[in-house]
Scaffold this motif. Structure first.
Motif, PDB file in Angstrom:
ATOM      1  N   MET A  58       9.468  27.657  70.059  1.00  0.00           N
ATOM      2  CA  MET A  58      10.154  28.936  70.087  1.00  0.00           C
ATOM      3  C   MET A  58      11.603  28.753  69.721  1.00  0.00           C
ATOM      4  N   ARG A 116       8.921  22.173  74.930  1.00  0.00           N
ATOM      5  CA  ARG A 116       9.977  22.818  74.147  1.00  0.00           C
ATOM      6  C   ARG A 116      10.830  21.748  73.487  1.00  0.00           C
ATOM      7  N   HIS A 157      12.865  34.211  88.034  1.00  0.00           N
ATOM      8  CA  HIS A 157      11.605  33.503  88.311  1.00  0.00           C
ATOM      9  C   HIS A 157      11.842  32.617  89.523  1.00  0.00           C
ATOM     10  N   THR A 183       6.155  28.177  81.298  1.00  0.00           N
ATOM     11  CA  THR A 183       6.285  28.358  79.851  1.00  0.00           C
ATOM     12  C   THR A 183       6.067  29.814  79.471  1.00  0.00           C
ATOM     13  N   ALA A 184       5.048  30.427  80.057  1.00  0.00           N
ATOM     14  CA  ALA A 184       4.776  31.832  79.743  1.00  0.00           C
ATOM     15  C   ALA A 184       5.893  32.749  80.223  1.00  0.00           C
ATOM     16  N   ALA A 185       6.517  32.402  81.347  1.00  0.00           N
ATOM     17  CA  ALA A 185       7.563  33.248  81.918  1.00  0.00           C
ATOM     18  C   ALA A 185       8.892  33.115  81.192  1.00  0.00           C
ATOM     19  N   PRO A 201       8.419  33.175  76.166  1.00  0.00           N
ATOM     20  CA  PRO A 201       7.316  34.016  75.684  1.00  0.00           C
ATOM     21  C   PRO A 201       7.064  33.802  74.199  1.00  0.00           C
ATOM     22  N   ALA A 202       5.858  34.101  73.791  1.00  0.00           N
ATOM     23  CA  ALA A 202       5.458  33.886  72.398  1.00  0.00           C
ATOM     24  C   ALA A 202       6.288  34.754  71.462  1.00  0.00           C
ATOM     25  N   ARG A 250       7.446  38.704  71.470  1.00  0.00           N
ATOM     26  CA  ARG A 250       7.674  39.268  72.798  1.00  0.00           C
ATOM     27  C   ARG A 250       9.147  39.596  72.948  1.00  0.00           C
ATOM     28  N   THR A 251       9.529  40.178  74.085  1.00  0.00           N
ATOM     29  CA  THR A 251      10.908  40.569  74.331  1.00  0.00           C
ATOM     30  C   THR A 251      11.825  39.367  74.282  1.00  0.00           C
ATOM     31  N   ALA A 304      14.985  36.759  74.934  1.00  0.00           N
ATOM     32  CA  ALA A 304      15.509  36.347  76.217  1.00  0.00           C
ATOM     33  C   ALA A 304      16.634  37.238  76.709  1.00  0.00           C
ATOM     34  N   ARG A 351      16.171  43.655  81.166  1.00  0.00           N
ATOM     35  CA  ARG A 351      14.943  43.552  81.943  1.00  0.00           C
ATOM     36  C   ARG A 351      15.070  44.455  83.160  1.00  0.00           C
TER      37      ARG A 351
END
Length: 412
Positions: free
Chosen positions: A1, A39, A170, A393-395, A398-399, A402-403, A405, A409
């Motif tokens: 990413m 990453r 998180h 990783t998903a949190a 994101p792929a 997606r939104t 960083a 939010r």
């Protein structure tokens, strides 16, 4: 990413890292290993207690956590008091500027949400609050990953810790009592997960002994004075701990056992020196360790481990060595129970050498069963940590599509 601009993702790590505590640095090492695997494009730097040590050891740029260099020294003169006060103001802007430069900030493990050791609210709790508030204001997600928490008596410290947790994007914890403590403080923990301590993700050294090779006993000691609410009785707590531990080591020596003293922080050195001087036997030696890997190698070479510091316990348990905890907080009891050795805990506040020796002999009698249990629990810990890293990783990364960083939010 990559970040929204197309450049490599920028990751900051934060904490009392490089300051002499091997457990904290082990948590950092585990997160850096995760980032290298998942990453590899990430550009990583740190805001930490010992920036020179972090850069020298891990090869990442690092910035001093506090503007005022004497932050953790007692301020008795007017100039020192003024310097600390000014530092609190300067750190607001320093922290915000540092956070803003990143796509993600990770607080790797450590007991950042607890006060099981003496702690002033305007030291690290204030620094953590500034970090999490800056993350929320700048849109940079701050992740508290595998952290420890505990009930806090001091109102100011508790307030700073509670708001730090609330502002983080998180949260995950290293044991269930940590999550329970934050819930009791008024933090919504329904989406927070519990996983083993990050140190369980570190490589396990090869066995240092074979069953037919007699080993020694590792005794991990600590400069223990009680917790944050025990300041008035700190001297007496330390005296009882030191006397009881010394008596236990002397009893082992009288049985002809070799003892290897372990530490987990630079501040533990006087305790080692006191025991060496009091017992005065060639059977008692002190290990020199610079990392959790060094500690794991020491514990892997032992027959049995008796230890106080939390990450001394983790190293011994991860190495698969039968272990007895001189427990000073709920986190130690929870760790031992999770690893199947909950019966082998002894209170660090009231070390009874005779009772401790009884527990030690019982553990050695059941050593084979303990090793089998630890092998099974270690496999489970690795599996659960892999799940945590997948969730992380998903949190945080994101792929594509997606939104980004830094997009706004919703507030939890």
């Amino acid at each position: 990413m990559t970040a929204a601009s197309g450049t490599a993702v920028r990751v900051g790590v934060f904490g009392l890292l490089g300051s002499g505590n091997l457990g904290n640095d082990g948590s950092l090492e585990a997160v850096l290993g995760y980032l290298r695997r998942e990453r590899p494009d990430a550009v990583v730097d740190a805001l930490c207690g010992g920036p020179e040590n972090v850069t020298a050891r891990y090869g990442i740029p690092a910035t001093r956590l506090h503007w005022y260099r004497g932050e953790y020294r007692t301020a008795s003169r007017a100039g020192a008091v003024a310097g600390k006060g000014l530092g609190k103001l300067v750190d607001v802007f320093r922290t915000a500027a540092w956070v803003r430069r990143h796509d993600v900030v990770i607080v790797p493990g450590m007991g950042v949400l607890e006060a099981t050791l003496p702690l002033r609210p305007w030291g690290f709790p204030y620094a953590l609050f500034l970090l999490c508030a800056a993350g929320r204001l700048t849109g940079t997600p701050v992740a508290l990953v595998g952290v420890g928490a505990a009930p806090i008596g001091n109102r100011a410290t508790r307030t700073l810790v509670r708001w730090s947790a609330r502002l983080a994007a998180h949260r995950s914890y290293r044991d269930a009592p940590s999550r329970d403590a934050m819930q009791a403080m008024g933090v919504d923990t329904r989406r927070d997960e519990v996983h083993p301590d990050l140190a369980f993700a570190l490589p396990t050294p090869p066995a240092g002994r074979t069953p037919d090779t007699p080993g020694h006993v590792c005794v991990g000691v600590m400069d223990f004075h009680g917790g944050d609410d025990d300041r008035a009785a700190a001297g007496e707590i330390h005296r009882r701990y030191l006397e009881g531990t010394t008596r236990f080591v002397r009893a082992l020596v009288e049985d002809g056992r070799a003892v290897r003293l372990l530490t987990g922080d630079e501040c533990d050195a006087p305790v080692v020196a006191a025991i060496l001087g009091a017992v005065d036997s060639p059977l008692v030696t002190a290990a020199v360790t610079a990392s959790l890997d060094d500690l794991m190698k020491e514990t892997a070479a032992a027959d049995t481990v008796v230890a106080t510091r939390y990450h001394n316990l983790i190293c011994a348990l991860k190495a698969g060595t039968p272990t007895l905890a001189l427990s000073y907080a709920a986190k130690s009891d929870a760790l031992m129970a999770d690893m199947g050795l909950g019966a082998y805990c002894h209170p660090a506040r009231e070390v009874d050498a005779d009772r401790l020796l009884e527990q030690f002999r019982a553990l050695e009698k059941n050593a084979a069963d303990a090793r089998q249990i630890l092998a099974e629990r270690n496999r489970d810990a690795v599996r659960r940590l892999e799940q945590q890293f997948t969730v992380l990783t998903a949190a945080l990364f994101p792929a594509a599509g997606r939104t980004p960083a830094h997009a706004p939010r919703e507030t939890r």
